[in-house]
Scaffold this active site. Sequence first.
Site, PDB file in Angstrom:
ATOM      1  N   ASN A 114       0.816  -1.219   0.000  1.00 13.20           N
ATOM      2  CA  ASN A 114       0.000   0.000   0.000  1.00 13.20           C
ATOM      3  C   ASN A 114       0.848   1.267   0.000  1.00 13.20           C
ATOM      4  O   ASN A 114       0.597   2.201  -0.762  1.00 13.20           O
ATOM      5  CB  ASN A 114      -0.944   0.009   1.209  1.00 13.20           C
ATOM      6  CG  ASN A 114      -1.901  -1.168   1.198  1.00 13.20           C
ATOM      7  OD1 ASN A 114      -1.940  -1.918   0.226  1.00 13.20           O
ATOM      8  ND2 ASN A 114      -2.658  -1.344   2.262  1.00 13.20           N
ATOM      9  N   THR A 159     -16.791  38.287 -29.734  1.00 11.73           N
ATOM     10  CA  THR A 159     -17.587  37.710 -28.654  1.00 11.73           C
ATOM     11  C   THR A 159     -18.752  37.026 -29.350  1.00 11.73           C
ATOM     12  O   THR A 159     -19.202  37.494 -30.406  1.00 11.73           O
ATOM     13  CB  THR A 159     -18.104  38.776 -27.660  1.00 11.73           C
ATOM     14  OG1 THR A 159     -19.013  39.628 -28.339  1.00 11.73           O
ATOM     15  CG2 THR A 159     -16.973  39.609 -27.073  1.00 11.73           C
ATOM     16  N   HIS A 160     -19.206  35.912 -28.815  1.00 12.30           N
ATOM     17  CA  HIS A 160     -20.229  35.092 -29.482  1.00 12.30           C
ATOM     18  C   HIS A 160     -19.771  34.697 -30.882  1.00 12.30           C
ATOM     19  O   HIS A 160     -20.592  34.461 -31.771  1.00 12.30           O
ATOM     20  CB  HIS A 160     -21.582  35.825 -29.578  1.00 12.30           C
ATOM     21  CG  HIS A 160     -22.018  36.486 -28.312  1.00 12.30           C
ATOM     22  ND1 HIS A 160     -22.932  35.930 -27.446  1.00 12.30           N
ATOM     23  CD2 HIS A 160     -21.632  37.662 -27.743  1.00 12.30           C
ATOM     24  CE1 HIS A 160     -23.114  36.745 -26.409  1.00 12.30           C
ATOM     25  NE2 HIS A 160     -22.327  37.799 -26.559  1.00 12.30           N
ATOM     26  N   SER A 282      -6.811  13.803 -47.018  1.00 13.81           N
ATOM     27  CA  SER A 282      -7.963  12.917 -47.133  1.00 13.81           C
ATOM     28  C   SER A 282      -7.614  11.798 -48.107  1.00 13.81           C
ATOM     29  O   SER A 282      -6.821  11.983 -49.025  1.00 13.81           O
ATOM     30  CB  SER A 282      -9.161  13.716 -47.651  1.00 13.81           C
ATOM     31  OG  SER A 282     -10.062  12.872 -48.337  1.00 13.81           O
ATOM     32  N   LYS A 288      -7.569  18.218 -49.670  1.00  9.72           N
ATOM     33  CA  LYS A 288      -7.790  18.477 -48.245  1.00  9.72           C
ATOM     34  C   LYS A 288      -6.516  18.667 -47.431  1.00  9.72           C
ATOM     35  O   LYS A 288      -5.541  17.952 -47.603  1.00  9.72           O
ATOM     36  CB  LYS A 288      -8.603  17.336 -47.615  1.00  9.72           C
ATOM     37  CG  LYS A 288     -10.057  17.278 -48.042  1.00  9.72           C
ATOM     38  CD  LYS A 288     -10.834  18.552 -47.756  1.00  9.72           C
ATOM     39  CE  LYS A 288     -11.093  18.794 -46.294  1.00  9.72           C
ATOM     40  NZ  LYS A 288     -12.053  17.837 -45.723  1.00  9.72           N
ATOM     41  N   ASN A 290      -6.248  19.028 -43.396  1.00  7.37           N
ATOM     42  CA  ASN A 290      -7.096  19.057 -42.203  1.00  7.37           C
ATOM     43  C   ASN A 290      -6.298  19.313 -40.921  1.00  7.37           C
ATOM     44  O   ASN A 290      -5.191  18.803 -40.777  1.00  7.37           O
ATOM     45  CB  ASN A 290      -7.844  17.732 -42.069  1.00  7.37           C
ATOM     46  CG  ASN A 290      -8.676  17.428 -43.301  1.00  7.37           C
ATOM     47  OD1 ASN A 290      -9.288  18.328 -43.874  1.00  7.37           O
ATOM     48  ND2 ASN A 290      -8.674  16.176 -43.725  1.00  7.37           N
ATOM     49  N   GLU A 295      -7.994  18.944 -33.725  1.00  6.06           N
ATOM     50  CA  GLU A 295      -9.249  18.220 -33.459  1.00  6.06           C
ATOM     51  C   GLU A 295      -9.042  17.146 -32.400  1.00  6.06           C
ATOM     52  O   GLU A 295      -9.876  16.945 -31.514  1.00  6.06           O
ATOM     53  CB  GLU A 295      -9.763  17.593 -34.754  1.00  6.06           C
ATOM     54  CG  GLU A 295     -10.193  18.631 -35.772  1.00  6.06           C
ATOM     55  CD  GLU A 295     -10.445  18.009 -37.143  1.00  6.06           C
ATOM     56  OE1 GLU A 295     -11.604  17.986 -37.564  1.00  6.06           O
ATOM     57  OE2 GLU A 295      -9.486  17.539 -37.784  1.00  6.06           O
ATOM     58  N   TYR A 322      -6.693   1.796   3.272  1.00  2.34           N
ATOM     59  CA  TYR A 322      -6.519   1.269   1.925  1.00  2.34           C
ATOM     60  C   TYR A 322      -7.730   0.431   1.522  1.00  2.34           C
ATOM     61  O   TYR A 322      -8.258  -0.337   2.320  1.00  2.34           O
ATOM     62  CB  TYR A 322      -5.257   0.384   1.852  1.00  2.34           C
ATOM     63  CG  TYR A 322      -5.124  -0.288   0.490  1.00  2.34           C
ATOM     64  CD1 TYR A 322      -4.535   0.367  -0.573  1.00  2.34           C
ATOM     65  CD2 TYR A 322      -5.663  -1.565   0.281  1.00  2.34           C
ATOM     66  CE1 TYR A 322      -4.450  -0.225  -1.824  1.00  2.34           C
ATOM     67  CE2 TYR A 322      -5.588  -2.167  -0.970  1.00  2.34           C
ATOM     68  CZ  TYR A 322      -4.978  -1.492  -2.019  1.00  2.34           C
ATOM     69  OH  TYR A 322      -4.908  -2.079  -3.254  1.00  2.34           O
ATOM     70  N   GLN A 327      -6.652   0.609  -6.625  1.00  2.00           N
ATOM     71  CA  GLN A 327      -5.882   0.099  -7.765  1.00  2.00           C
ATOM     72  C   GLN A 327      -6.440   0.645  -9.082  1.00  2.00           C
ATOM     73  O   GLN A 327      -5.698   0.895 -10.029  1.00  2.00           O
ATOM     74  CB  GLN A 327      -5.939  -1.429  -7.768  1.00  2.00           C
ATOM     75  CG  GLN A 327      -5.205  -2.078  -8.920  1.00  2.00           C
ATOM     76  CD  GLN A 327      -5.171  -3.594  -8.768  1.00  2.00           C
ATOM     77  OE1 GLN A 327      -4.560  -4.103  -7.838  1.00  2.00           O
ATOM     78  NE2 GLN A 327      -5.843  -4.302  -9.655  1.00  2.00           N
ATOM     79  N   LYS A 330      -5.199   3.802 -10.993  1.00  2.00           N
ATOM     80  CA  LYS A 330      -3.898   3.806 -11.678  1.00  2.00           C
ATOM     81  C   LYS A 330      -4.051   4.041 -13.179  1.00  2.00           C
ATOM     82  O   LYS A 330      -3.367   4.882 -13.766  1.00  2.00           O
ATOM     83  CB  LYS A 330      -3.212   2.462 -11.419  1.00  2.00           C
ATOM     84  CG  LYS A 330      -1.750   2.442 -11.765  1.00  2.00           C
ATOM     85  CD  LYS A 330      -1.166   1.053 -11.528  1.00  2.00           C
ATOM     86  CE  LYS A 330      -1.018   0.732 -10.048  1.00  2.00           C
ATOM     87  NZ  LYS A 330      -0.742  -0.697  -9.801  1.00  2.00           N
TER      88      LYS A 330
END
Length: 460
Positions: A114, A159-160, A282, A288, A290, A295, A322, A327, A330
């Site tokens: 432990n 903004t927005h 792509s 493409k 990307n 992302e 404990y 465990q 982990k």
Amino acid sequence: MAGQKTLVGKIHPDVLAFTAGKDVILDGALVEADCIGSAAHVRMLSKLKLEKPLFSETECDAVIGELVAIMRRARAGRFPIRPDDQDVHLAVERALSSKLGDAGKRVHTARSRNDQVALDLRLYAKEQLFGMIEEAAGLARLLLTLGQRHARVPMVGRTHLQPAMPSSVGVWASAHAESLLDDVEVLLGAYAQNDRSPLGSAAGYGVPLAIDRALTSRLLGFERPIHNVMYASMARGKCESVVLAAASQVMLSLSRLAEDMILFMMPEFGYFRLSPEYCTGSSIMPQKQNPDVFELVRARTAKVLACTNTIAGILKGLPGGYQRDLQETKEPFLEGVGVTRDALRAVALVMGHVEVDAPALKRGFNPGVFATDRALELVASGVPFRDAYNEVKAGLDQLGDVDPVVAIAAKVHEGAPAGLDFSGLKKRASDGIRFVRTRRKRYYSALSKLLGVPYPELGK
Ligand code: ARG
């Protein structure tokens, strides 16, 4: 009984497999930490004043030498953890005993798995925190350099997501940098909590031997031991959760930067560009390019948040002391930290190659962006703000052309386009990096002394 022999009794193979779970694999990341912890423990035990010493000086050196040999084997991929070992702790004990006999069998005196696993995870976390602090501060510095280089390049403040006010690439880049610098502070807080040794708390209630917990703590380069033995066992999972909470903040910062990049790299904006090797293509559409790195950073942020939450969820209902549930903290811990470090490195790589398209940024401006500035101009000549606001609003179609370069040069107060303290922010980044350099040096020299070979190289 159809039990499988282990160091701690016969266990039904299915129970063994179920309870060991992924430890047999995950603990591969902890072999080094486990050996380092054992070295400190054995050195401390060798100094215990008992009728018959547990380890002579020579035996202690032999155990530590063997631990170093195990570390070397692990680095070469030659230290497997077997299912009947259950975990790294028993695998190392088995290896020591088979090589050194009684000296190996004495290593687990006054210790439990432990406190051992709690220690291993703290040593592991320390390395990872060094890395995260260094990488987050390094990325902040890179963004500050980018911002400083383009400090006078106008960029519409939104903004927005709607065009709002004149701003600059300097403001944009250093905003994301300052966010990371605040995250570095959270990481430093996590570092401080992590920098305490649980070793010697044993199963969580101490042992009837006069062990020296301050000594093992010192040998391992910790700031101090966790004081209360029961708390030392309960801090398992909590410490991981604090580290991941800090990592989550880093990921949230990265995710927002990533989202901005995805957006502003769209051809409709074209503010920022990356050369093809930092994008992916792509399989069907030849044209493409990307922004996959960004992302994936955005998506993996969800993973780190989930890992953090998984740990909190496991801890939430646990009683003191404990519990085997711990465990299961982990895997999310290792995953969350790993994902964060990968993301930090990938974003730094890609952001180091961003090209800024000043004309495209300029095209993002429309007369409305200057409306608020115009209202404030009227305020300066004595018009109450609400009247100025209404006056400008009534004549929006008459707003003339303003040079955005002039507009951003007029914002000179603290943190505005012409009032950015790049050197102050860069100093915060350097302080974080310097913290890691000095602490790491101190830590490695403690470990080198403990192991009797240069760490991390391990000699030979
Ligand atoms: N693999 C175990 C863990 O990660 C080690 C501790 C086992 N302790 C015990 N009391 N069964 O928690």
